[in-house]
Design an enzyme around this catalytic site. Structure first.
Site, PDB file in Angstrom:
ATOM      1  CG  ASP A   1       2.077  10.415   7.247  1.00 61.21           C
ATOM      2  OD1 ASP A   1       2.527  10.606   8.398  1.00 61.21           O
ATOM      3  OD2 ASP A   1       1.050  10.981   6.816  1.00 61.21           O
TER       4      ASP A   1
ATOM      5  CB  SER B   1      -0.924   0.016   1.220  1.00 57.96           C
ATOM      6  OG  SER B   1      -1.760   1.151   1.210  1.00 57.96           O
TER       7      SER B   1
ATOM      8  CE  LYS C   1      -1.465  -3.321   3.840  1.00 57.66           C
ATOM      9  NZ  LYS C   1      -1.531  -4.622   3.152  1.00 57.66           N
TER      10      LYS C   1
END
Length: 331
Positions: free
Chosen positions: A196, A191, A220
């Site tokens: 951030d 993703s 992830k």
């Protein structure tokens, strides 16, 4: 007469050769490349599996965790039962090789590539829906507010299906499985937004105090780093917001690195396009490992879009890839 018979025999011989080639192209384990798709019953995974299954260059195997998922995949793709393997990779013990040197199903043997499409999926809180609906009359009377503020909705993960377990521990297991089996190339659908730590997706699963099972993008990215250090060839995709636009999809693929595309006003991409990029990675990578972000750009007028293969090939020629020294501390 003799000349006519000779021509007929030549024509028949040519037809036999064509049919033999077509049969060979569709016979698993011969010319076609065997590819395992994990999370094959999911919304993106099922599209990847379906495209591979229709492509004579590939022998696709859908790996799912349960019989319910297998039934779901069959209903979605109309595939055959023998093209699906039901197995929970997280329960495989690779450390106890002496006791069980082959902990994975034999149907997975011979795979050259693996496409990982697994991801933790949050469930919406029914209480938050009711609260959001009760606010609608007040919001309508306030010009600066939308009738429903979707940020007011709360999501949570099912027990045992938290991002840490699914997107990190589970994906590490899949990467370990790929190495044990001798898989050469792993394509990982991840993703965008991983740089951030304050991305709103990381707040899903947490309470007001920031406690709970969240940080999906962080977990992830940790799995991505694990893959980068595995020694396997890899292609890591960071899609923007996943959407399902009506066909035909009039979007051009845009690739970049290190969350630069997060600056765009529109950051979505069709699931079908993500699936096509996965297929392109299997055919166009040329042995190169790469990690990139991807979104779709709406085409205007008579503009025509490049194929996923053309887009990826052009990007690979630029020599860019994501920088894993960037990101939140502790990565």
């Amino acid at each position: 007469m003799i000349r006519s018979i000779a021509l007929l025999l030549i024509a028949l011989a040519s037809q036999v050769q064509v049919e033999a080639f077509q049969m060979q192209m569709n016979m698993p384990g011969m010319v076609s490349k065997k590819v395992i798709v994990t999370g094959a019953a999911g919304r993106t995974g099922s599209i990847v599996f379906s495209l591979l299954n229709k492509d004579p260059r590939f022998d696709a195997v859908g790996l799912v965790r349960s019989e319910d998922s297998a039934k779901k995949l069959i209903a979605k793709t109309k595939c055959n039962l023998e093209e699906i393997v039901v197995s929970d990779v997280t329960q495989m013990e690779f450390e106890k090789e002496a006791e069980n040197p082959h902990p994975w199903p034999y149907a997975l043997d011979g795979a050259e590539a693996m496409v990982i499409c697994t991801s933790a999926v949050p469930q919406i809180s029914k209480v938050s829906i009711i609260k959001a609906m009760l606010k609608i009359p007040i919001n309508i009377l306030t010009p600066t507010k939308k009738s429903i503020n979707f940020r007011d909705l709360r999501f949570k993960y099912k027990p045992g299906q938290y991002p840490e377990m699914v997107d990190y521990v589970g994906q590490k297991k899949q990467i370990d499985l790929a190495k044990k089996m001798g898989v050469k190339h792993v394509v990982l659908v991840s993703s965008m937004g991983g740089l951030d730590e304050n991305n709103f997706l990381n707040q899903i699963g947490k309470d007001k105090n920031g406690e709970g099972h969240g940080d999906i993008l962080i977990w992830k990215r940790k799995a991505e780093r694990y893959l980068c250090l595995s020694g396997l060839q890899y292609t890591i995709l960071h899609p923007g917001g996943l959407v399902d636009p009506p066909e035909p999809n009039k979007m051009e693929l845009v690739l970049d690195v290190d969350d630069k595309l997060m600056q765009n006003e529109k950051k979505s991409i069709a699931r079908t396009d993500v699936a096509k990029l996965c297929i392109a990675a299997l055919t166009e990578s040329g042995g190169k490992s790469v990690s990139f972000d991807c979104i779709g750009r709406q085409l205007e007028g008579e503009e025509s879009a490049k194929s996923a293969e053309e887009t990826l090939k052009a990007f690979l020629n630029e020599g860019k890839t994501c920088d894993y020294t960037l990101g939140p501390k502790g990565m």
